[in-house]
Design a protein around this motif. Sequence first.
Motif, PDB file in Angstrom:
ATOM      1  N   LEU A   1     -41.276 -58.033  31.964  1.00  0.00           N
ATOM      2  CA  LEU A   1     -42.280 -59.045  31.623  1.00  0.00           C
ATOM      3  C   LEU A   1     -43.635 -58.424  31.295  1.00  0.00           C
ATOM      4  CD1 LEU A   1     -41.809 -62.088  34.003  1.00  0.00           C
ATOM      5  CD2 LEU A   1     -41.662 -62.034  31.539  1.00  0.00           C
ATOM      6  N   ASN A   2     -44.082 -57.487  32.120  1.00  0.00           N
ATOM      7  CA  ASN A   2     -45.395 -56.881  31.887  1.00  0.00           C
ATOM      8  C   ASN A   2     -45.430 -56.113  30.578  1.00  0.00           C
ATOM      9  OD1 ASN A   2     -46.052 -57.942  34.343  1.00  0.00           O
ATOM     10  ND2 ASN A   2     -46.809 -56.048  35.196  1.00  0.00           N
ATOM     11  N   PHE A   3     -44.403 -55.312  30.320  1.00  0.00           N
ATOM     12  CA  PHE A   3     -44.377 -54.523  29.096  1.00  0.00           C
ATOM     13  C   PHE A   3     -44.402 -55.441  27.877  1.00  0.00           C
ATOM     14  CE2 PHE A   3     -42.180 -52.268  25.679  1.00  0.00           C
ATOM     15  CZ  PHE A   3     -42.961 -51.121  25.605  1.00  0.00           C
ATOM     16  N   MET A   4     -43.571 -56.462  27.889  1.00  0.00           N
ATOM     17  CA  MET A   4     -43.480 -57.348  26.734  1.00  0.00           C
ATOM     18  C   MET A   4     -44.747 -58.188  26.569  1.00  0.00           C
ATOM     19  SD  MET A   4     -40.749 -56.395  25.459  1.00  0.00           S
ATOM     20  CE  MET A   4     -40.528 -57.554  24.154  1.00  0.00           C
ATOM     21  N   PHE A   5     -45.280 -58.710  27.670  1.00  0.00           N
ATOM     22  CA  PHE A   5     -46.458 -59.572  27.581  1.00  0.00           C
ATOM     23  C   PHE A   5     -47.676 -58.787  27.107  1.00  0.00           C
ATOM     24  CE2 PHE A   5     -50.251 -61.566  29.357  1.00  0.00           C
ATOM     25  CZ  PHE A   5     -50.139 -62.836  28.806  1.00  0.00           C
TER      26      PHE A   5
ATOM     27  N   GLU B   1     -34.099 -66.130  37.781  1.00  0.00           N
ATOM     28  CA  GLU B   1     -35.036 -65.073  37.385  1.00  0.00           C
ATOM     29  C   GLU B   1     -34.620 -64.461  36.057  1.00  0.00           C
ATOM     30  OE1 GLU B   1     -36.987 -60.874  38.943  1.00  0.00           O
ATOM     31  OE2 GLU B   1     -35.383 -61.772  40.101  1.00  0.00           O
ATOM     32  N   LEU B   2     -33.336 -64.256  35.864  1.00  0.00           N
ATOM     33  CA  LEU B   2     -32.845 -63.679  34.616  1.00  0.00           C
ATOM     34  C   LEU B   2     -33.185 -64.583  33.430  1.00  0.00           C
ATOM     35  CD1 LEU B   2     -31.304 -61.285  33.483  1.00  0.00           C
ATOM     36  CD2 LEU B   2     -29.212 -62.585  33.780  1.00  0.00           C
ATOM     37  N   ILE B   3     -32.999 -65.885  33.582  1.00  0.00           N
ATOM     38  CA  ILE B   3     -33.331 -66.824  32.512  1.00  0.00           C
ATOM     39  C   ILE B   3     -34.836 -66.829  32.261  1.00  0.00           C
ATOM     40  CG2 ILE B   3     -33.403 -69.290  31.930  1.00  0.00           C
ATOM     41  CD1 ILE B   3     -30.660 -69.496  33.400  1.00  0.00           C
ATOM     42  N   PHE B   4     -35.637 -66.840  33.338  1.00  0.00           N
ATOM     43  CA  PHE B   4     -37.090 -66.837  33.217  1.00  0.00           C
ATOM     44  C   PHE B   4     -37.576 -65.574  32.507  1.00  0.00           C
ATOM     45  CE2 PHE B   4     -41.290 -65.796  35.031  1.00  0.00           C
ATOM     46  CZ  PHE B   4     -41.992 -66.944  34.700  1.00  0.00           C
ATOM     47  N   VAL B   5     -37.094 -64.418  32.932  1.00  0.00           N
ATOM     48  CA  VAL B   5     -37.509 -63.146  32.332  1.00  0.00           C
ATOM     49  C   VAL B   5     -37.041 -63.055  30.888  1.00  0.00           C
ATOM     50  CG1 VAL B   5     -37.150 -60.642  32.431  1.00  0.00           C
ATOM     51  CG2 VAL B   5     -37.696 -61.893  34.507  1.00  0.00           C
ATOM     52  N   ALA B   6     -35.805 -63.457  30.616  1.00  0.00           N
ATOM     53  CA  ALA B   6     -35.284 -63.384  29.252  1.00  0.00           C
ATOM     54  C   ALA B   6     -36.076 -64.284  28.315  1.00  0.00           C
ATOM     55  CB  ALA B   6     -33.807 -63.757  29.234  1.00  0.00           C
ATOM     56  N   PHE B   7     -36.336 -65.515  28.727  1.00  0.00           N
ATOM     57  CA  PHE B   7     -37.060 -66.447  27.865  1.00  0.00           C
ATOM     58  C   PHE B   7     -38.476 -65.962  27.591  1.00  0.00           C
ATOM     59  CE2 PHE B   7     -39.932 -70.084  27.400  1.00  0.00           C
ATOM     60  CZ  PHE B   7     -39.430 -70.609  26.224  1.00  0.00           C
ATOM     61  N   THR B   8     -39.214 -65.597  28.634  1.00  0.00           N
ATOM     62  CA  THR B   8     -40.604 -65.197  28.438  1.00  0.00           C
ATOM     63  C   THR B   8     -40.715 -63.866  27.707  1.00  0.00           C
ATOM     64  OG1 THR B   8     -40.639 -64.325  30.683  1.00  0.00           O
ATOM     65  CG2 THR B   8     -41.552 -66.515  30.361  1.00  0.00           C
ATOM     66  N   SER B   9     -39.838 -62.914  28.001  1.00  0.00           N
ATOM     67  CA  SER B   9     -39.943 -61.621  27.316  1.00  0.00           C
ATOM     68  C   SER B   9     -39.485 -61.712  25.866  1.00  0.00           C
ATOM     69  CB  SER B   9     -39.177 -60.543  28.065  1.00  0.00           C
ATOM     70  OG  SER B   9     -37.815 -60.853  28.129  1.00  0.00           O
ATOM     71  N   LEU B  10     -38.486 -62.532  25.568  1.00  0.00           N
ATOM     72  CA  LEU B  10     -38.086 -62.707  24.170  1.00  0.00           C
ATOM     73  C   LEU B  10     -39.155 -63.461  23.383  1.00  0.00           C
ATOM     74  CD1 LEU B  10     -34.271 -63.411  24.473  1.00  0.00           C
ATOM     75  CD2 LEU B  10     -35.386 -61.365  23.560  1.00  0.00           C
ATOM     76  N   SER B  11     -39.829 -64.394  24.023  1.00  0.00           N
ATOM     77  CA  SER B  11     -40.947 -65.076  23.360  1.00  0.00           C
ATOM     78  C   SER B  11     -42.067 -64.080  23.070  1.00  0.00           C
ATOM     79  CB  SER B  11     -41.484 -66.203  24.241  1.00  0.00           C
ATOM     80  OG  SER B  11     -40.490 -67.155  24.474  1.00  0.00           O
ATOM     81  N   ALA B  12     -42.368 -63.229  24.050  1.00  0.00           N
ATOM     82  CA  ALA B  12     -43.405 -62.214  23.849  1.00  0.00           C
ATOM     83  C   ALA B  12     -42.985 -61.212  22.776  1.00  0.00           C
ATOM     84  CB  ALA B  12     -43.693 -61.488  25.160  1.00  0.00           C
ATOM     85  N   LEU B  13     -41.714 -60.820  22.759  1.00  0.00           N
ATOM     86  CA  LEU B  13     -41.234 -59.891  21.738  1.00  0.00           C
ATOM     87  C   LEU B  13     -41.372 -60.501  20.353  1.00  0.00           C
ATOM     88  CD1 LEU B  13     -39.844 -57.237  20.937  1.00  0.00           C
ATOM     89  CD2 LEU B  13     -37.657 -58.392  21.277  1.00  0.00           C
ATOM     90  N   GLY B  14     -41.034 -61.776  20.232  1.00  0.00           N
ATOM     91  CA  GLY B  14     -41.199 -62.449  18.942  1.00  0.00           C
ATOM     92  C   GLY B  14     -42.647 -62.472  18.503  1.00  0.00           C
TER      93      GLY B  14
END
Length: 164
Positions: free
Chosen positions: A9-13, A142-155
Amino acid sequence: MTGPGHRVLNFMFIGALTRSLPAALFGLLGSAFPDTVEYLIWGAGRNRHHRRSSHWIVLWLAGFLFCFLAGAKRTVPSLSGLAAASPESVWGCAAFWFLGCVLHVLGDACCGKVPLFVPWRRRFGFRVFEMSPRRGEMSRGELIFVAFTSLSALGAWLSRGVLL
């Protein structure tokens, strides 16, 4: 939140926010520090003191604001600035390290309670997801939360341009 969740999360955000690889890497390093300092201070008895003074958001916010305003002069660190030992890039990296600590505490507030204004008094937090009972394993929430937020940040990161 588990360690891998914090790091992703931190890296992606921070990467999405800044489009700077050094800023994202220093944010990644800061993401582990609040838990690491507990282990260094308390050792095996750290669970008794978990999420106390090391998770006090006021401390990490003060460090971030000091580095960001005093030294970084609102610049984002770059690889060329670090290679040239530019003071703005060094201060900027320190600011994003502190921001990694802030995001760690906010991530822990999503699955439990952390200190608010005083480390030994009132605590805040929300149960957005439950933690896995097995140490170091991400729960489904947690996996769903991390995946959703990090993929949004990656986009967002990729839509803004290159990584460096």
